[in-house]
Structure formats: C-alpha cells, structure tokens
Scaffold this active site. Structure first.
Site, PDB file in Angstrom:
ATOM      1  N   ARG A 183      44.803  34.170  44.761  1.00 10.28           N
ATOM      2  CA  ARG A 183      43.362  34.421  44.699  1.00 10.28           C
ATOM      3  C   ARG A 183      42.556  33.147  44.517  1.00 10.28           C
ATOM      4  O   ARG A 183      41.403  33.067  44.950  1.00 10.28           O
ATOM      5  CB  ARG A 183      43.049  35.387  43.543  1.00 10.28           C
ATOM      6  CG  ARG A 183      43.506  36.806  43.767  1.00 10.28           C
ATOM      7  CD  ARG A 183      43.137  37.683  42.584  1.00 10.28           C
ATOM      8  NE  ARG A 183      44.014  38.838  42.483  1.00 10.28           N
ATOM      9  CZ  ARG A 183      44.554  39.285  41.368  1.00 10.28           C
ATOM     10  NH1 ARG A 183      44.284  38.681  40.220  1.00 10.28           N
ATOM     11  NH2 ARG A 183      45.332  40.346  41.382  1.00 10.28           N
ATOM     12  N   SER A 218      43.100  42.358  44.868  1.00  9.71           N
ATOM     13  CA  SER A 218      42.155  41.963  43.821  1.00  9.71           C
ATOM     14  C   SER A 218      42.696  42.343  42.442  1.00  9.71           C
ATOM     15  O   SER A 218      43.653  43.128  42.328  1.00  9.71           O
ATOM     16  CB  SER A 218      40.809  42.644  44.051  1.00  9.71           C
ATOM     17  OG  SER A 218      40.943  44.055  43.904  1.00  9.71           O
ATOM     18  N   GLN A 221      42.454  46.080  42.094  1.00 10.45           N
ATOM     19  CA  GLN A 221      43.569  46.802  42.704  1.00 10.45           C
ATOM     20  C   GLN A 221      44.813  46.729  41.834  1.00 10.45           C
ATOM     21  O   GLN A 221      45.508  47.734  41.632  1.00 10.45           O
ATOM     22  CB  GLN A 221      43.879  46.220  44.080  1.00 10.45           C
ATOM     23  CG  GLN A 221      42.896  46.595  45.170  1.00 10.45           C
ATOM     24  CD  GLN A 221      43.251  45.916  46.476  1.00 10.45           C
ATOM     25  OE1 GLN A 221      43.050  44.708  46.640  1.00 10.45           O
ATOM     26  NE2 GLN A 221      43.788  46.666  47.402  1.00 10.45           N
ATOM     27  N   GLU A 222      45.098  45.552  41.325  1.00  7.42           N
ATOM     28  CA  GLU A 222      46.281  45.382  40.482  1.00  7.42           C
ATOM     29  C   GLU A 222      46.194  46.272  39.249  1.00  7.42           C
ATOM     30  O   GLU A 222      47.179  46.890  38.828  1.00  7.42           O
ATOM     31  CB  GLU A 222      46.412  43.908  40.071  1.00  7.42           C
ATOM     32  CG  GLU A 222      47.702  43.578  39.372  1.00  7.42           C
ATOM     33  CD  GLU A 222      47.820  42.096  39.050  1.00  7.42           C
ATOM     34  OE1 GLU A 222      48.690  41.733  38.236  1.00  7.42           O
ATOM     35  OE2 GLU A 222      47.028  41.305  39.600  1.00  7.42           O
ATOM     36  N   GLY A 223      44.994  46.358  38.655  1.00  5.62           N
ATOM     37  CA  GLY A 223      44.810  47.210  37.488  1.00  5.62           C
ATOM     38  C   GLY A 223      44.972  48.684  37.810  1.00  5.62           C
ATOM     39  O   GLY A 223      45.563  49.444  37.040  1.00  5.62           O
TER      40      GLY A 223
END
Length: 619
Positions: A183, A218, A221-223
């Site tokens: 990122r 992002s 998204q990961e969360g």
C-alpha cells in the site's frame, strides 16, 4: 320369490346372486376387487408419504448432518483426505510487509441448501499440521525489479501444488492479496508487480486464476475479512434452528425498501492491537443517523455492506460492518510517541528552568508508566533521557489520555474518528494480539475481561519493585513467551490498553462481554479465511445446480418442492379415481348384457354355447 344363481356366467372370482330386490348389487365388486381397490388406495398413501413427507425428512437429515458438520468445523484437526473426490480446494497468498504466506483451504461439496455457506477449513497434511508456508522478505522489496515477482511467489505455489491433487488444480481458485507493504508503494510500482504475476502465473500453474484474483487490498477490506473469518469459526453465520434469545439481534437489512427486520445470531466484534496499529470491527445492525453531511461522508468510508450468501436475493447473510484502523495506536507505537513527548517536554522545561532533570541516572525523570525503581533511557542518538519508574497505574492512565486524541463529539472514537453506536447490553467482542498479551502474558488474566479485576491486578504489578519482578520472571511465573521487553513495558501497555478500550472506544467500565484470546477454538484465525469465504461465496450455486441435475436423473423425488408434490399426488388420485369409475361403468354394461341374455330362451343360450350341460337351474 325364487332365486336364480348364475355361477357359470361370470369368471370364477365373481359371484352374483340375482333377485328382484337386490339388483343393484351387480354393481358391487367381489372380495378380490375390494382388496385390489384397497391396495390402490394404500399405494397412493405410500406415494404421498414418499413424495411429500419424505422431502421434510430429507431436509431434517440435511439439517442434522449440517449440525454435525458445524461441530466438526471448529474441532476438526484430522489430516485432510485428499482421496475424497468431492473435496474442493482454494489458495490465498497473503503478501505482507515482512513476508508472504500461502494458506491452503478445503471444503466438501455444498449441501445444496442456499441458506448455508461453504464449510471451509484449513487443509492439514498427513501429520495434521496446517498446510502453510512463509517466505521472506515482503514482495514490496521487489519494487525496483518487478519482473522477479513471479519468481518470488513460485516456491509458495509449488508447495501448495504438491498438497492438492493434480486433477483438482484446474478448479482450485488462487487469490494473491497484498496488504500494508504494498500500500505504501506508488501506484505505478504496485501495478508493475501485479502485472508480472498476472502474466506469468497462468503459464506456470494450472490453478483457477484471473486478473481480478491478484490485487492490493485496503485496510478496510483486511478488517472485514478478519471479522468474517472469526465469526465464521465461531459459527455466527449458521442461522439454522432457534438460537438462544440472548445471543440474537434484530437487524435492519441494508438497502431494504421497507426496512425489513431480521432476527438472527448476534455476531462478535473484533478488537486487534498490534505493535503499530489498532483496529476495531463490528456489525452495525440498525440504520444509523448522522450529525452532519460531513460525518455521513466519513461513515461511508468506514461502513462495509456485503452479502455472504450465494443468492443475492436472500437477505439472511447481508451484513453492515464498521471497520476502522488507527495507525500509531498500537502498543509499541504508543510507547514511542509517549517517550518522544517525554524527551521533548523535559528538554524544553530544563532549558526554561535551567534544570538537569533526566540528564544522569542520579537525577532521573520519574515515569509512572514503568514498574517501581526500573531504570531506563530514551532519546535519539547520544542525547539520552534517564528515567526511573514509580509504578503508578492511575497516574499513567491520566498521562496517556491526551494521546488518544479523543474529542467530545457524539459518536467519535480515537483521533476523533466517527464510530457508530454500540449496544453494549447486547454485544460481544473478542480482543486479539496486545489485548491478549496485556491480560495474559504477565497478569495471567486472559479470557473473560473484568475491568475492576484487571485494573487492580495491573496496579499491583506496576507498584511491584523491579527487582521482585525479575525474580518472578527467573522463577518461570509468567507465560513462556514473555520476555524482558514485556516485563519492562507491561505497566505502560496495561494502562494504554485500558484507556483505548474504555476512553477511546467508550466501552463502559462494567462491560462484561469482552473475551481476550490468542486462538479461536484452539486455532489461529487469519483474515485469509474470511477472504476466501467471501470470494468463493457464489461457488455453492454450481453445486446446487449440479445437485438438482443429479436429483432429476438418480433421485428424482428431491427435485420436487412441497407444493409440486401435492399437485402430483392430486393428479395420481384423479387418475386412479377415474379408473375406478370406468371400471364400475364397465360392470354396469356387463350387467345389462347379462340381464338381456337371461331374458332369452334356454334354447338360444344352448345354441350360442353359453351354458354347460351341468348348469343347475332352480325354480
């Protein structure tokens, strides 16, 4: 009146007794015909049971087997049976900042019920170990030589290919998802690395892989993926049966025209504090209102709405999840910010007041966030600030509150970031990483979190002499993985965790539904599990369609719905009823013909050969 017996005029199975008073009895069948009709009715009843109630029984069997599969999902640690032809596989490569890992997942064929999700679990080798491989460094280190990206990833995919049956490779989806390390790279460098993977991987491997299967995800998204994975393992997406009322929640489905309400299992929120960042994720079951258009715009970036189910028209797996990540609010980053502030403020104050506090070990700066009498040094380069701990947990908490950057604005969190309201009376949270280490490694209080007990134990630890703490450490009284760094900064991190939870996220002091954990059901849950569950959510449609086709050819009754079975039964009943009526009409015709012939002369009967010489005639 006389009675005539015509036992020879009809088949041996029939017997009619003719008299003027009982002529209609010609229409009644004999005992054998009654048995035949009863058998027909019994056959219809059996058909009804098989077609109509059989479906319900089959559904019950599927539900029962689903229940047992659910239990197996959270406890199963057996080696994966790669000889099972109905087993499917999937790969997720987590390209992180320090390295990359490949996770191999597997799942049986979908059970055909569109209400259920895939039963995904980690693949285990013959030694019952999870099939995982890690390499270093991170893929972002190849930013200047993107043509080496596929060579970098090759060992991971080769390792996975050896564990998955070769005949399954073509139908095994592969996802390569990059996180924090990528990122921070410029978009051009990101795209160059991804393009090399998109081009070369299909040439080297036969996995199910397309351009959309490799991307930089992002933090949001990961969360979301982490939230999905944890709730999946906890069984919170299983809506079959009547759940405990205390563990349910009423949800307003996002996007529903009439604000449709749905009662389903309560999902668990997730708190994760690493060394650098802190993250919170939880479901927002009710529609929220915003104080201003600006707040609404911010909320849109923090709320994720998605459907985990395979059917977009079903709403039982539609979720609205709030996810926010706070860089610089991890345990180590917070300590660094705190020390930098101490150093800067002390140097400034010494200059203004012409003092020398902290310049030497003999005149240290007193630090309430270090255990009593612990000596430490902080500061850049050769300029060091000497500290000595006073172990005052409450004072440490007060000193840390400004570092939360919390505002008095309604529905605000760390750094003043928007946070939707939480129903504290009907919610549950799991705390991972530093939330667990802070409570368990030294304080030995991991599990159910009780604020008063935690603060009392942390206060006692901070106030203990450093010499005594070291003696306890040498005696092995703390967790096996606790080290000297943990001992030194346990007091600070205990206070930081407490303030983040209660002051930053605004959880009340008497909140009792936080559970700190390292594992879920004795297993480490990675965000990659949530990623593959979300990205393969439409695959059950394939199995459902195949199951329907299979049912038509091999087990046709499964293809009928409850209503269709009733129509089929009614049609069969009408056919049988019509057959019986036609049968009775035929009997009537036979009766009429017989009556006409009985009225003829015996000579005519004899001439036509319709009577035998032994025919008894009684007047």
């Amino acid at each position: 009146m006389g009675r005539i017996s015509f036992s020879c005029l009809f088949p041996a199975s029939w017997h009619f007794s003719l008299s003027p008073q009982v002529l209609p009895r010609f229409l009644l069948p004999s005992f054998r015909q009654l048995i035949f009709i009863c058998l027909l009715v019994g056959l219809l009843g059996l058909l009804y049971v098989v077609l109509v109630t059989g479906k319900g029984q089959d559904s019950w069997i599927r539900k029962d087997s689903h229940f047992h599969r659910h239990l197996a999902r959270v406890t199963d640690v057996e080696a994966t049976d790669t000889s099972n032809p109905n087993l499917n596989y999937g790969l997720v490569v987590d390209c992180g900042s320090s390295g990359s890992r490949v996770f191999v997942y597997c799942w049986p064929r979908h059970n055909g019920n569109p209400h259920d999700l895939l039963d995904i679990r980690q693949m285990r080798d013959q030694h019952r170990k999870p099939v995982v491989m890690k390499i270093k460094p991170g893929i972002s280190e190849l930013a200047s030589s993107p043509e080496k990206a596929s060579d970098y990833i090759y060992p991971l995919l080769s390792f996975a290919a050896l564990h998955i049956p070769k005949n399954k490779h073509q139908e095994t989806p592969l996802y390569i998802l990059c996180t924090a390390g990528m990122r921070v790279l410029p978009d051009s460098q990101q795209e160059a690395l991804l393009e090399d993977l998109r081009t070369d991987i299909p040439v080297r491997f036969n996995f199910l892989f397309s351009d959309s299967h490799v991307e930089v995800i992002s933090g949001k998204q990961e969360g979301v993926y982490a939230w999905i994975g944890i709730n999946f393992v906890l069984g919170r997406f299983n809506h079959v049966g009547n759940a405990d009322r205390e563990a349910t929640v009423e949800v307003q489905i996002p996007g529903a025209d009439h604000q449709e309400a749905l009662v389903r299992k309560r999902t668990a929120g997730v708190l994760d504090m690493g060394g650098v960042s802190t993250q919170i994720a939880y479901e927002v079951p009710k529609t929220v209102s915003f104080a201003s258009p600006q707040q609404e715009e911010v909320a849109k970036n923090l709320l994720a709405e998605f459907n985990l189910g395979c059917d977009a028209h079903r709403t039982e797996h539609v979720y609205r999840v709030y996810v926010s990540t706070f860089l610089g609010f991890g345990g180590n980053a917070a300590r660094q910010r705190y020390e930098e502030n101490l150093f800067r403020n002390t140097i400034t104050r010494n200059k203004l007041l012409d003092q020398h506090v902290g310049d030497t070990a003999e005149s240290p700066l007193l630090d309430p966030c270090l255990p009593t009498d612990l000596k430490d040094e902080v500061g850049p380069g050769d300029r060091r600030l000497h500290l000595r701990g006073t172990g005052d947990f409450d004072q440490c908490r007060r000193l840390l509150q400004p570092f939360l950057n919390h505002t008095n604005q309604t529905h605000s969190s760390l750094n003043g970031v928007y946070q939707p309201p939480i129903d504290y009376s009907n919610s549950q949270f799991y705390g991972f990483s530093e939330f667990y280490y802070c409570t368990e490694d030294v304080l030995r209080m991991g599990g159910d979190y009780i604020s008063s007990k935690y603060s009392s134990t942390a206060k006692s630890y901070c106030a203990t002499q450093w010499r005594t703490l070291k003696e306890r450490f040498d005696a092995g009284l703390y967790a096996s993985h606790a080290d000297m760094h943990r001992l030194k900064y346990q007091c600070f991190k205990s206070a930081w965790m407490y303030e983040v939870f209660h002051s930053g996220f605004s959880f009340p002091a008497d909140y009792k539904n936080l559970k700190t954990a390292l594992l879920v059901y004795d297993k480490e849950v990675q965000w990659t599990l949530g990623a593959i569950l979300y990205r393969t959510r439409f695959l059950p449609l394939r199995d459902i369609q195949q199951e329907s086709l299979k049912g038509v050819h091999s087990h046709w009754r499964h293809s009928f719905s409850f209503v269709n079975n009733h129509f089929l039964f009614l049609a069969c009943f009408l056919v049988v009823l019509l057959s019986i009526l036609l049968y009775l009409l035929r009997l009537r015709r036979i009766h009429r013909r017989t009556a006409q012939r009985c009225s003829s002369s015996p000579v005519q009967w004899l001439e036509e050969g319709l009577v035998s010489p032994s025919l008894p005639i009684t007047l």
